[in-house]
Design an enzyme around this catalytic site. Structure first.
Site, PDB file in Angstrom:
ATOM      1  N   CYS A   1     -23.723  11.521 -45.985  1.00 52.64           N
ATOM      2  CA  CYS A   1     -23.701  10.321 -46.837  1.00 52.64           C
ATOM      3  C   CYS A   1     -24.905   9.413 -46.602  1.00 52.64           C
ATOM      4  O   CYS A   1     -25.790   9.326 -47.457  1.00 52.64           O
ATOM      5  CB  CYS A   1     -22.395   9.560 -46.609  1.00 52.64           C
ATOM      6  SG  CYS A   1     -20.952  10.479 -47.170  1.00 52.64           S
TER       7      CYS A   1
HETATM    8  N1  LIG Z   1     -18.584  14.303 -45.895  1.00 49.29           N
HETATM    9  C1  LIG Z   1     -18.303  13.010 -46.099  1.00 49.29           C
HETATM   10  O1  LIG Z   1     -18.092  12.217 -45.167  1.00 49.29           O
HETATM   11  C2  LIG Z   1     -18.215  12.450 -47.505  1.00 49.29           C
HETATM   12  C3  LIG Z   1     -17.502  11.264 -47.733  1.00 49.29           C
HETATM   13  C4  LIG Z   1     -17.418  10.761 -49.024  1.00 49.29           C
HETATM   14  C5  LIG Z   1     -18.084  11.421 -50.056  1.00 49.29           C
HETATM   15  N2  LIG Z   1     -18.793  12.543 -49.811  1.00 49.29           N
HETATM   16  C6  LIG Z   1     -19.450  13.225 -50.940  1.00 49.29           C
HETATM   17  O2  LIG Z   1     -18.604  14.292 -51.349  1.00 49.29           O
HETATM   18  C7  LIG Z   1     -19.392  15.402 -51.800  1.00 49.29           C
HETATM   19  C8  LIG Z   1     -19.006  16.652 -51.023  1.00 49.29           C
HETATM   20  O3  LIG Z   1     -19.363  16.472 -49.670  1.00 49.29           O
HETATM   21  P1  LIG Z   1     -18.767  17.370 -48.505  1.00 49.29           P
HETATM   22  O4  LIG Z   1     -19.132  16.690 -47.233  1.00 49.29           O
HETATM   23  O5  LIG Z   1     -17.345  17.685 -48.760  1.00 49.29           O
HETATM   24  O6  LIG Z   1     -19.620  18.697 -48.695  1.00 49.29           O
HETATM   25  P2  LIG Z   1     -19.401  20.062 -47.904  1.00 49.29           P
HETATM   26  O7  LIG Z   1     -20.737  20.677 -47.760  1.00 49.29           O
HETATM   27  O8  LIG Z   1     -18.565  19.840 -46.686  1.00 49.29           O
HETATM   28  O9  LIG Z   1     -18.510  20.956 -48.889  1.00 49.29           O
HETATM   29  C9  LIG Z   1     -18.881  21.323 -50.135  1.00 49.29           C
HETATM   30  C10 LIG Z   1     -18.221  22.652 -50.503  1.00 49.29           C
HETATM   31  O10 LIG Z   1     -18.586  22.939 -51.854  1.00 49.29           O
HETATM   32  C11 LIG Z   1     -18.797  24.335 -51.964  1.00 49.29           C
HETATM   33  N3  LIG Z   1     -19.621  24.573 -53.149  1.00 49.29           N
HETATM   34  C12 LIG Z   1     -20.934  24.361 -53.333  1.00 49.29           C
HETATM   35  N4  LIG Z   1     -21.293  24.686 -54.589  1.00 49.29           N
HETATM   36  C13 LIG Z   1     -20.176  25.077 -55.236  1.00 49.29           C
HETATM   37  C14 LIG Z   1     -19.887  25.523 -56.550  1.00 49.29           C
HETATM   38  N5  LIG Z   1     -20.855  25.588 -57.472  1.00 49.29           N
HETATM   39  N6  LIG Z   1     -18.630  25.876 -56.863  1.00 49.29           N
HETATM   40  C15 LIG Z   1     -17.658  25.796 -55.925  1.00 49.29           C
HETATM   41  N7  LIG Z   1     -17.859  25.382 -54.659  1.00 49.29           N
HETATM   42  C16 LIG Z   1     -19.105  25.029 -54.322  1.00 49.29           C
HETATM   43  C17 LIG Z   1     -19.476  24.710 -50.664  1.00 49.29           C
HETATM   44  O11 LIG Z   1     -19.330  26.086 -50.397  1.00 49.29           O
HETATM   45  C18 LIG Z   1     -18.721  23.826 -49.658  1.00 49.29           C
HETATM   46  O12 LIG Z   1     -17.600  24.500 -49.107  1.00 49.29           O
HETATM   47  C19 LIG Z   1     -20.840  14.975 -51.629  1.00 49.29           C
HETATM   48  O13 LIG Z   1     -21.314  14.447 -52.834  1.00 49.29           O
HETATM   49  C20 LIG Z   1     -20.775  13.874 -50.601  1.00 49.29           C
HETATM   50  O14 LIG Z   1     -21.832  12.941 -50.730  1.00 49.29           O
HETATM   51  C21 LIG Z   1     -18.855  13.107 -48.566  1.00 49.29           C
END
Ligand SMILES: NC(=O)c1ccc[n+]([C@@H]2O[C@H](COP(=O)([O-])OP(=O)(O)OC[C@H]3O[C@@H](n4cnc5c(N)ncnc54)[C@H](O)[C@@H]3O)[C@@H](O)[C@H]2O)c1
Length: 442
Positions: A285
């Site tokens: 983030c």
């Molecule tokens: N991690 C945090 O603390 C947090 C908190 C709030 C918001 N966010 C936001 O949430 C979003 C996701 O973050 P995250 O940390 O969960 O990411 P992450 O990398 O942990 O997980 C993302 C998942 O999406 C999958 N993926 C990628 N492309 C794909 C597709 N085309 N179809 C299906 N699956 C696909 C990946 O394989 C992975 O398992 C980001 O935009 C991030 O900024 C993250």
């Protein structure tokens, strides 16, 4: 095909005639089962929804099926329960199944590249898949953090081009996720959600979808307002962390204990919010999100000097840690060459296994480049790969390493430092390890 096979590339499903009654096998599909998507899928399942859980990575799906995902204990219990009910919690890599879900929630990563330019490839691919699979009656919600206008560009407009009436036969919404992985103090359900829709009907459908598990939903007037709200939240954090780091350095120069100052200022019930200094920021983030805004502003020739400076300072913080270690060694008449340095905690924050953008990785590489012998200990990260290609395993017995310098980078709740024997210089990168006698602050 096996449910763990991957077929998340774009495919084209025919648009059903608008008269078809919407019959769906699942209440909601979650696209992307990472730190955000998996707990979200589990929250929906725990609240009685039939969930289709889709990820493009077969490895990730296997990890989840094997109960190996990094989750809070409460979510681990939910996952165990969900996996016992495959009819109402289906793990899949087959994107064509998205047409079986009444709602689709997109939670894929939105990282930046090495030049800190937004990498929209995962979000573009996911949205293209969702648009291609869209059926009348579906609600589509983006929750990934992204630039202002993204939901319009990647979902609303392509759906229109497929002939859908937005707010009539499909509903497009944005509600950024606010989950804090590893933090059991704020249950995902209790954190209010902000939702915007492409039309008033879209907004209402978004509220309905979130209200399945979220206790409070705050409506905003547009998709763009909802997208910008998330950018403000994390830019606010970034700027304040940069300020806290600067205050730490100022307090160091004036020989004033910065943590005591912050805690004292926190007694003011309004107009102040505590942010603590540290060795840098990591995760998905704070190091990334403000760059989505800056990238967009650059194209518009809009100046954002404060944010730009904060992000520059934040990015430079790990180097500051390395300089501080060199400085401490220099005062003792030593250099980094051959010095044994132990890093305590390498994940970007306590109680998670997430190593993305962790400052520890850059610090370790830079110290090794400077000739130091560097090892680490971290119960949440048994093995690390560094950008340089180097790899390290967490030490089983850190005392046996006999470090000259210990950098406390991240303290998990179970972090055991009882082996510290007083011979090493202990640099407290957390600024809050007041239980360590003789530590020096970063
Ligand atoms: N991690 C945090 O603390 C947090 C908190 C709030 C918001 N966010 C936001 O949430 C979003 C996701 O973050 P995250 O940390 O969960 O990411 P992450 O990398 O942990 O997980 C993302 C998942 O999406 C999958 N993926 C990628 N492309 C794909 C597709 N085309 N179809 C299906 N699956 C696909 C990946 O394989 C992975 O398992 C980001 O935009 C991030 O900024 C993250």
């Amino acid at each position: 095909m096996s449910t763990l096979d991957v077929r998340a590339d774009v495919f084209t499903a025919p648009v059903l005639p608008p008269t078809s009654p919407p019959v769906f096998d699942f209440d909601v599909a979650i696209v992307g089962l990472g730190y955000v998507g998996l707990p979200t899928a589990l929250a929906y399942r725990a609240n009685g929804s039939r969930v289709l859980a889709l990820d493009a990575s077969s490895r990730r799906l296997r990890t989840i099926a094997a109960r190996g995902a990094d989750l809070l204990d409460s979510d681990r219990a939910r996952l165990d329960a969900a996996l016992r009910e495959p009819a109402s919690f289906r793990l899949t890599g087959d994107a064509s199944e998205l047409s079986r879900a009444a709602a689709i929630v997109v939670c894929v990563p939105t990282p930046v590249d090495h030049q800190q330019v937004p990498d929209l490839a995962p979000l573009r691919a996911a949205c293209a898949t969702v648009v291609a699979a869209a059926r009348p009656g579906q609600v589509i919600m983006l929750t990934s953090t992204t630039y202002v206008g993204c939901t319009h560009d990647l979902v609303e407009q392509p759906l229109r081009e497929r002939g859908f009436e937005i707010g009539g036969d499909v509903f497009v919404t944005f509600s950024a996720e606010r989950i804090d992985p590893g933090n059991a103090g704020f249950a995902q359900e209790e954190v209010p959600r902000v939702v915007g829709g492409a039309t008033p009907q879209c907004q209402e459908e978004g509220v309905r979808l979130l209200s399945r598990y979220a206790a409070r939903v705050h409506r905003v007037s547009s998709l763009a307002t909802a997208e910008m709200t998330k950018l403000l939240e994390n830019t606010f954090r970034a700027v304040n962390i940069a300020l806290a780091n600067e205050f730490a350095d100022i307090c160091g120069a004036l020989d004033v204990p910065v943590t005591e100052v912050i805690e004292a200022a926190s007694t003011k019930p309004y107009g102040f919010m505590a942010f603590y200094p540290g060795p840098g920021v990591g995760g998905h983030c704070i190091p990334c999100d403000p760059h989505y805004l800056l990238w967009q502003l650059k194209a518009l020739h809009v100046d954002a000097g404060v944010i730009t400076e904060a992000m520059t300072r934040i990015a430079a913080r790990p180097r500051r840690v390395v300089d501080r270690i060199r400085d401490l060694l220099g005062r003792a008449g030593k250099g980094t060459l051959g010095t044994r340095i132990l890093i305590v905690g390498v994940t970007y924050k306590p109680d998670v296994a997430d190593l993305r953008e962790s400052p520890a990785l850059e610090i370790i590489d830079a110290l090794i480049d400077a000739g130091a012998e560097v090892q680490y200990v971290d119960t949440h990260a048994p093995h690390i790969h560094l950008d340089s290609g180097r790899e390290r395993d967490s030490l089983a017995d850190p005392a046996a390493f006999h470090p000259d310098v210990v950098l406390v980078h991240t303290r998990h709740h179970d972090c055991d430092l009882s082996w510290l024997d007083g011979d090493a210089v202990v640099l407290d990168g957390t600024y809050r390890s007041s239980d360590i006698a003789g530590r020096v602050l970063l």
